[in-house]
Every structure is written in C-alpha cells, then in structure tokens.
Design an enzyme around this catalytic site. Structure first.
Site, mmCIF file in Angstrom:
data_model
loop_
_atom_site.group_PDB
_atom_site.id
_atom_site.type_symbol
_atom_site.label_atom_id
_atom_site.label_comp_id
_atom_site.label_asym_id
_atom_site.label_seq_id
_atom_site.Cartn_x
_atom_site.Cartn_y
_atom_site.Cartn_z
ATOM 1 N N LYS A 151 1.825 69.745 7.643
ATOM 2 C CA LYS A 151 1.387 68.677 6.511
ATOM 3 C C LYS A 151 1.989 67.630 6.759
ATOM 4 O O LYS A 151 3.085 67.272 6.594
ATOM 5 C CB LYS A 151 1.296 69.116 4.971
ATOM 6 N N SER A 197 -2.875 72.428 -4.216
ATOM 7 C CA SER A 197 -3.124 71.951 -3.052
ATOM 8 C C SER A 197 -2.916 72.761 -1.705
ATOM 9 O O SER A 197 -3.173 72.556 -0.466
ATOM 10 C CB SER A 197 -2.194 70.821 -2.700
ATOM 11 N N SER A 215 -5.034 69.274 -1.598
ATOM 12 C CA SER A 215 -4.801 68.034 -0.775
ATOM 13 C C SER A 215 -4.522 68.552 0.752
ATOM 14 O O SER A 215 -4.758 67.946 1.793
ATOM 15 C CB SER A 215 -3.858 67.390 -1.172
#
Ligand SMILES: [Zn+2]
Lengths: 483, 481
Positions: free
Chosen positions: A71, A170, A146
């Site tokens: 990420k 997330s 997210s």
C-alpha cells in the site's frame, strides 16, 4: 495465480526462476491495470535490482522470490510513496518501513505500490488523487477502502500477497468487497515504523492473501517487536502456522446482536446464512452476545481518528519535502495554499473535524469523552472474550457499491465501516474471510479474537476455509468495451 | 504599595549524547546546517519517536536536586502549532502529567533565606533554528528564511516556578543558582549566550496584599544581566501605567536588547490554542522507586550543602561563593583539603595564585591540568620555610604554563631557602657598600629604608632567603656601622 506454497514448489522443482515468476505477475498487472487501477507505481528498475540481490540469498528464505504489493502509505526506500496525495506526489522515501525491511530480508520482491484513499481516509478508494481503484468483480463498483489497491490486486491475481493498513476497517472492508482474506492484527503486533500515520492509536499494518496459510506465513515475518516503534509489543510471537489444521471443535463463537440484523442489508445477511451451517460442521457452539457500547463506536472513532489525524498531517506544510505552492507571498499563505491545494477534500474535512475536537473548550466534551467510551468498548470486548473464543459479524453491512454512489454523502460512507471500527477502538485482531457471493459480488465475514491471539484467530479461519474456500475463484477480465 | 510578582519559565538543554527521540548527536554549535539530522528529527512521514532513557534520567535528577516529587506515572503530549522550525507541526512535550512537581530552591538574598517554589519540571524536544536572509532579522522582515534542524529534537527540561520572586535581583539569583545546580548535576552546560539555558519571565505588580495584577510575559532574555534589566524596565513600565490609573494589558512582550526595553509581541486574544492531547506514539513514562533511588545515589553534593560545609570551615561568605560557583575549582579544593588541613590558607593560595592566573589568561579551572598533591606539597614547603613564597609563586606559574613538575624545578635549580648565614652576610655586605645613600638615610633615622635594602638582598638571592632572617642579619650589620 498461485498461493505461496505453490510458488515455493515452482522454485523447488526449478520450473521457473524468480525473474520468470515475477514477470508472470507483471504480465497480469499489464492485463488488469487498465480496468482496475490497483497500482500507483510499478518500480520496474528496482524490481530488477531486487531480483539481482536475491541471487546471493538463500532460496530457503520463507518469502524467497514472492512478489508482494505494498500500500502506498508504507514507505519503500527509493520507491515513490505518495499516500495517493498530491502533497506527496513526488516523495521518495529515504528509508524502508520496518515491515518492508523484514519482507525484503526474507526474500520478498516488492513489485508495486498500491492505490488507496488519500492518507488512508475513506472506505471506497475513490478519494485517491490519482483516480479510483475499481472492483475486479465489477469495475463499475468500488473495491472498498482505504486499502482498495492492495485488495484488488490480490483479487485480480496481480500479486499473491499484499500489505495494507487498517485504521477503521481499511484492510477488512476491501478484502470483503473483493473476495480475498484480510487480517488486521492486534494493535502493537506489527511495527508502524514507516507507515504514514493517519490515526496513530488505531493504525495497524496487515496482509491480504488468498489462503489463511499465506496470511500466517506473511504475518510471521512482519509481526514482532520493533525497537523503532515504542508502541510495538515486546513479547515473543507464537508460531502462526502451528495451529493451522488443528480442530476448533467446541470453540465458542459469539454473535453480537448489535452487529447483525440492524442496518445490515438483506443481500449480505442472506449470503452469510450459509456460514451458520458451516459453524455447525466445524463443531463450534454459537452464543448470542451483547456489546451495547458499540452504538457509540462510530462517533468515538471519528473524534479520535480525526483528532490524531489533524496533528499527524501537520508536518505536510511545504517546508521540508513534498508539494509546496511557490506562488505564496508569505509564510501563512504558503501554509494555506500548500495545504489547500495539496490535500483532497476528505482529508481536509477530517483535519478540520479533528482540529475542532481538540480545541480549547471542546477537548473535554469530545476527545476526552471519546477516549472514555473507547475504554468501555475495550472492556466490553475483554469481558466478551471471557465467554467466547471468537466473535463473528458481517465485515460490511452492504454489498460493494457503485462508484460515486456514496462519495457525496460522507455519513453514508462512514457507516460502511460500522462493523470494523469497534475492532480498532478495542485494539483486538480481526480477519475478513470470503463467505460467499451475491450476484457475483463477494461478501465477507469478520472473525475477531482477543488481544494477541492471532494464532487462535488464524486456526479458526483456517478451519472455516476448509468448508468455504474461494481461494481458486478469480474474477474474469472484463471485455475491452467496458473500460 | 507596588510589589513585583515574578515567575520564571526556564528551558535548559540536557547534555545527553543523543537527541530525545532519535539517535542523532546533540552537537549543533558550529556545524554545517542539517548535518546532525535524520528522518525522525526532521519529521519525515512514517517516523516514530523512541525516548532517550538518559534524558529521562537527567530530568529526574533535576527534579530530585530541586526537591521535587517525581511522578511514578507521567506521559508525553503533543503541543500543536505551525512554524517552519517545528518539523512535525507539533512539539512532543508534557502537559498535565509532568515528570516532576512541587519542588523549591532556597536562595540567599542579602543574608536571608528566600524560598522559590518550583511548580513543575517537564521534558520536551527543542525546535530547529531559522536563519533569516535579507533586510530584517525576523521572519516577517526577511527576503527568505532557511531552516537548520541540527537543534531539532535536542532534549530540554522546562522548569516553571511559582510566582514567588519579588525583585529582578531575586530572579537573577534564582536563575544563577538553578544553573549552578544543573552544572553540579552535569546535566546541562547552562550556557545562556549559546542558548542552552533560556528564560521567559511572567511579571505583574501587586498593589494590595492577596490581589494579583495583570501579568505580562517577557521573552528573548539572553543573559543574567538582561533578565535583570528587562524586569527592571517592565516593573517600571507597569507601575507607570498603574500610577496613571490605567490597566496593564495581558500580553507577551519581547525584550529588545538594542534599545533596552520591552515591546509588545502579541496580546492574549492572539494567543495560540495548542490543542494538547496525549502523544499516541509513546507509552506512559513509568518511574519505579528503584530507578529513583539509583538516580538519587548518583546526585553529587549540591551547592547549598557545599556552602554549609565551607562556612563551617570558617571561610567568609565571599570566599565560599568563589569556590561554590565553580564546581571544578570546588572539587579541587575538597581534594586538596583532604591532604592539607588549613582551609583558609588553601583558599588563599587558590584564590590569589590560581584564580589570578585564570583571569589573566581567560581560562576556566577545568582547563587546568593541576595535581592536588603537588599543589599541596608546594604550600607545605612554604609553611615549613623550605621555600619562600615568591619562589613558590614562580614555580607554580611555570607548572601551570609549562607543566613542569614544581618539585623537580626546585631541586634542579636549587631554589630551597638559603640558610647559610655566611653566604647571606657576604651578600649583605655587598648591598651595604653598593647603597651608601640608603645606608646614610638609615643612619639619619629613616628606619623604613631597611625594606629597600632587604629587597636588594632578596633580589641577589633570587628570593630564596627568608625575609625575617635577611632583615635580622641586615639590622645586625647596619648596627655595626
Ligand atoms: Zn535525528
């Protein structure tokens, strides 16, 4: 499109070398990226360097030659890390996050940085300054957020494993939306050093994968004390692989009435019905439990997370690195213009909320009160885990929704995380497992366990996956016309 | 009645080797900008603080030395504000649970004991430094400003007093005593000129007992002298206002060193809201009894105790202060005192011979390489009339400047006292015949001339003769005439 064990076998049997395996994934990325935009950058040059460096290392390393996507809020030395924000558009970190360092030391190849909601603030991956990621199961729908990019890339088979971060869901929400497994470890199990802070007391890094075994192998590498993170647990970590395959017979599974039924869509409930049958086959007992303070979890979360965020994001001021608006005439306007143009609207909304909650005269009513309720929630979970081994809930109250459907209504968007937020407030670990499909859209189930009992949680999830296994189910590449 | 009420907020840099939350060196003087920095002290994305244990120990030592209660449980908080020298946009400090509380320092003010209470001591990190380029020396006046983060993250303790100080002189004495204590502890250089000790002062005027006036805060005080000056100015300014029947405005004022006055910086309304909240990246600070006891045992004898001990040796208060104000000198004194019993004589040798040498050469005692045993041996030789005082002085100088062993010099150059009377008589006879005018004067009854003649004899002996012996022999010879 293989599990870690399968990739390892390929190397053992010399069917392909690291370069060839990595290239097969880069090929997949090339196929899928035009449709889903899961990656922000693929560091081709660095990948070649990593493969070269691997030549001198032992092929017995646990992650030898395993491509892993990271990420883009986790720092990678010499590889751009943007947090999907204009304010860090060209930021090249001078150091590796501890998790990245550990992955590399154990033979992993970092193949790319994945898309996210800007600074991990969002539930749909639409708040990226570089365009949204789309759900590989239906590219008109969001992958959840997210960590949408990290979930989508594993879902589409662009990477066997990825890392995300989870502040209020997330990791778990996008895992649920894209039909993969996502684990949020206990707060303090995995080092946060090198994770760009959103809400420091809630953030935790965790893996995405397709099998519980892959998740356990990855966790084994990234978990454990880091002297660079004062909040990381000093205790020895257990062997997460040891319990996999062992019986969970007679384990008690708690079903909190606050997290089922109310506010959960028909489609989700219907899809999850099947899991109750699975529980029976696993030989576990079901107990309804109550966690009454969860009613306050959402407001508590939005006070604490935005307060911490307002402070954590103060460093992006145009002085030291990242974007600066050079048209500013003086210091104050430099701050205002840099931050005004550098941050997206959701990030700004949360900074304003948090700044307000911490302001003189409001602190006691908001922040202080929120920390007290947070303690209550934590205590309720502690009490519950005296009675049950695992708590189960839907991961998301709704199916993956369409792009644009919730983005204009922040409150609707925030409600998406209603199932996952309490876990972060308490600090306990939780995993989202693919539980079924509704009209070809994935639905996930969330299992939670007590502090630092990832070994038990993984043992349970592994047992569950023996009955409900979607690890070989992949979305099909959309027709070109649908781009 | 116009009674000044003063409280001080003192920041002292701790002299740890590394910064408070990273492993960068704390060296920051005369270094190229941004050389002792890392991602942590520059506030890069993703970094986390790790507390320097030494800094915590130093802060606790300060608390113990200032008679504070040490909190078993304290925590760090974030103080949020924007400024280019603050890399994270917040300073890690301590807000409602400081490490040390409720202490005091006893001062001697004009022979009386004055107790100034310490409200709290907390740990925090220093900010970087701005370099303003262009017309003015402030950010708003410059063309552009550069930031140097070498200082960012250096550990500071903030020491806050209660408003117990009632004059500029008391304020100065407090600050001097505080610095002395920090130096005795070896936890801060306490150098105000270099900014390692900084002081802000809160001041108001009390017009009747029990009623406090509106206070102002004075910043930018860079020496003991300017602290006293700034407070004197501000007291006078506030009294003027009150005499006119007006009211003092609560504000922060800047001490303008050039024009020797305080000027308004910002009013109460413009005061910042720092939005303090607990630092989530750091666990609470726990201090065990064991740790406290260990640190207590490491605290050296402090100035107050030393003063008492020296006064008991019947040294004068001025002499005591000469010693106490310099820990290295005082330590040397104590070492010498252990092998030489006469405190007064020892002090006199130190203050007359050593301190004058230091003053002439602009040195500090710690710069000297002086062995207490050799020093005492020299004094003892004078006491036993084995060498004369002038010889001792000369040899001592050579010892200090050229590191020559004084005892070796004395033997090699035959500098012991000359006791051979016939040798002295020969010299005296020579002096008498070469100074007939003085001898005539002596004969006429100008008896003080003998001092001149003694001097002439001493010169011939290179100071090696005992004054009394020379004087007696000289008188004998003159009386024979
Ligand atoms: Zn540093």
């Amino acid at each position: 499109m293989r599990t870690l064990r399968e990739i390892k076998k390929i190397y053992e049997n010399k069917e392909a070398n690291v370069k060839e395996v990595v290239e097969s994934y880069l090929e997949k990325i090339k196929e899928w990226e035009p449709y889903i935009n899961a990656f922000l950058h693929i560091p081709y040059e660095d990948i070649e360097k990593q493969i070269k460096e691997l030549e001198s290392k032992s092929p017995n390393l646990p992650l030898y030659g395993i491509p892993i996507a990271i990420k883009d809020n986790i720092l990678t030395k010499n590889i751009k890390t943007t947090c999907a924000s204009k304010i860090l558009e060209n930021f090249i970190p001078p150091y590796d996050a501890t998790v990245v360092k550990r992955l590399k030391e154990n033979g992993a190849i970092i193949i790319g940085k994945t898309n996210l909601d800007e600074f991990a603030m969002g539930s749909s991956c639409e708040n990226s300054a570089f365009g949204p990621t789309k759900n590989p199961w239906d590219i008109e729908r969001v992958p959840g957020g997210s960590s949408g990019g990290s979930a989508a890339c594993v879902s589409a088979g662009e990477a066997p494993i990825s890392l995300g971060s989870d502040t209020g869901g997330s990791i778990r929400l996008p895992a649920s939306f894209t039909g993969v497994i996502g684990l949020k470890p206990t707060y303090g199990l995995v080092s946060r050093f090198g994770l760009v802070a959103f809400a420091s007391s809630l953030d935790q890094i965790g893996p995405f994968g397709r099998t519980v075994e892959d998740i356990a192998i990855t966790l084994q590498i990234i978990a454990g004390h880091d002297p660079m993170d004062s909040t990381s647990s000093p205790y020895e970590i257990p062997n997460y692989l040891e319990g996999l395959g062992k019986s969970v017979k007679n384990w008690r599974v708690g079903i909190p009435k606050e997290l089922w039924y109310k506010g959960v869509s028909e489609e989700v409930l219907k899809t999850l019905e099947n899991s109750f049958g699975v529980f029976k086959e696993m030989g576990v007992t079901i107990e309804e439990i109550s966690l009454p303070s969860l009613e306050y979890a959402l407001p508590v979360y939005y006070i604490i997370s935005t307060s911490e965020a307002s402070s954590n994001l103060a460093r992006y001021d145009g002085v030291k690195y990242g974007y600066r608006d050079f048209t500013a005439e003086d210091l104050i306007s430099m701050y205002k213009q840099t931050r005004g143009k550098g941050f997206g609207s959701e990030v700004k909304r949360r900074i304003i909320l948090g700044t307000y909650a911490l302001s003189a005269g409001y602190y006691d009513a908001y922040y202080l009160k929120a920390t007290k309720v947070r303690r209550l929630i934590r205590i309720e979970f502690e009490e519950a885990f005296k009675k049950v081994d695992i708590i189960a809930s839907p991961t998301s109250p709704v199916l993956p929704f369409k792009l644009g459907e919730r983005i204009s209504d922040p409150l609707q968007m925030y409600l998406t995380d209603i199932m996952t937020i309490p876990v972060n407030l308490a600090g306990i670990p939780a995993i989202s497992m693919p539980a079924g499909f509704y009209n070809n859209l994935p639905v996930g189930i969330q299992f939670m366990s007590s502090f630092f009992t990832e070994d038990k949680l993984l043992q349970f999830a592994y047992a569950y996956q023996q009955f409900v296994d979607f690890s070989k189910k992949y979305p099909t590449l959309p027709n070109k016309e649908r781009v | 009645m116009y009674k000044p009420v003063i409280g001080l907020e003192v920041h002292a840099q701790l002299s740890t080797k590394t910064k408070l939350f990273c492993s960068c060196s704390t060296e920051h003087e005369n270094l190229p900008p941004n050389t002792n920095v890392c991602p942590i002290c520059m506030g890069f994305p993703g970094v986390l603080p790790v507390v320097n244990k030494k800094a915590v120990e130093y802060a606790i030592k300060a608390g113990l030395a200032l008679n504070c209660e040490i909190s078993n449980y304290s925590k760090f908080d974030r103080k949020n504000y924007f400024y280019p020298d603050l890399p994270k946009g917040y300073q890690i400090s301590q807000y409602d649970l400081p490490l040390c509380r409720n202490g005091y320092i006893d001062l001697y003010v004009d022979g009386e004991i004055k107790r100034v209470r310490i409200k709290r001591i907390h740990l925090e990190e220093d900010a970087g430094k701005l370099l303003h380029i262009g017309s003015g020396d402030r950010l708003s006046e410059s063309d552009y400003s550069l930031v140097d983060f070498n200082r960012a993250g250096i550990p500071l303790i903030e020491i806050v007093t209660e408003p117990d100080i009632n004059s500029p002189k008391e304020a100065r004495l407090f600050l001097q005593e505080l610095r002395l204590i920090l130096r005795y502890l070896g936890i801060s250089s306490g150098d105000m000129e270099k900014g390692s000790l900084r002081c802000d002062a809160n001041i108001s005027i009390q017009t009747e007992e029990g009623k406090f006036g509106t206070r102002t805060e004075i910043k930018n005080v860079n020496s003991f002298f300017s602290l006293e000056k700034a407070l004197e100015y501000e007291i006078e300014r506030q009294i003027e206002i009150l005499k006119r029947g007006e009211e003092v405005i609560q504000e922060t004022r800047h001490w303008d060193e050039k024009n020797q006055k305080t000027v308004s910086l910002r009013s109460k309304e413009e005061a910042e809201d720092y939005r303090y909240f607990p630092e989530p990246d750091l666990p609470p600070l726990m201090v065990t009894e064991e740790m406290k006891n260990k640190l207590k045992s490491e605290i050296p004898e402090l100035p107050a105790k030393r003063r008492e001990r020296y006064l008991a040796l019947e040294l004068s208060p001025v002499d005591v202060e000469i010693l106490v104000s310099d820990k290295d000198l005082s330590d040397f004194f104590d070492k010498a005192l252990r092998i030489y019993g006469n405190a007064k004589n020892l002090h006199s040798w130190l203050s007359v011979e050593i301190l004058s040498y230091l003053n002439e050469n602009k040195l500090e005692f710690k710069d000297l390489d002086i062995d207490s045993e050799r020093f005492v041996k020299l004094i003892e030789m004078v006491d036993k009339n084995e060498i004369t005082r002038p010889v001792a002085k000369e040899v001592l100088r050579r010892y200090l400047t050229k590191k020559e062993d004084p005892l070796v010099i004395i033997e090699r150059e035959g500098l012991r006292v000359v006791s051979d009377t016939s040798y002295l008589q020969d010299i005296i006879k020579n002096v008498i015949s070469n100074n007939s005018k003085a001898v005539e004067d002596w004969k006429k009854g100008k008896k003080q001339v003998i001092n001149f003649l003694v001097g002439q004899v001493m010169k011939e002996t290179r100071g090696r003769a005992s004054l009394d012996v020379v004087k007696n022999l000289l008188e004998e010879e003159l009386n024979k005439l």
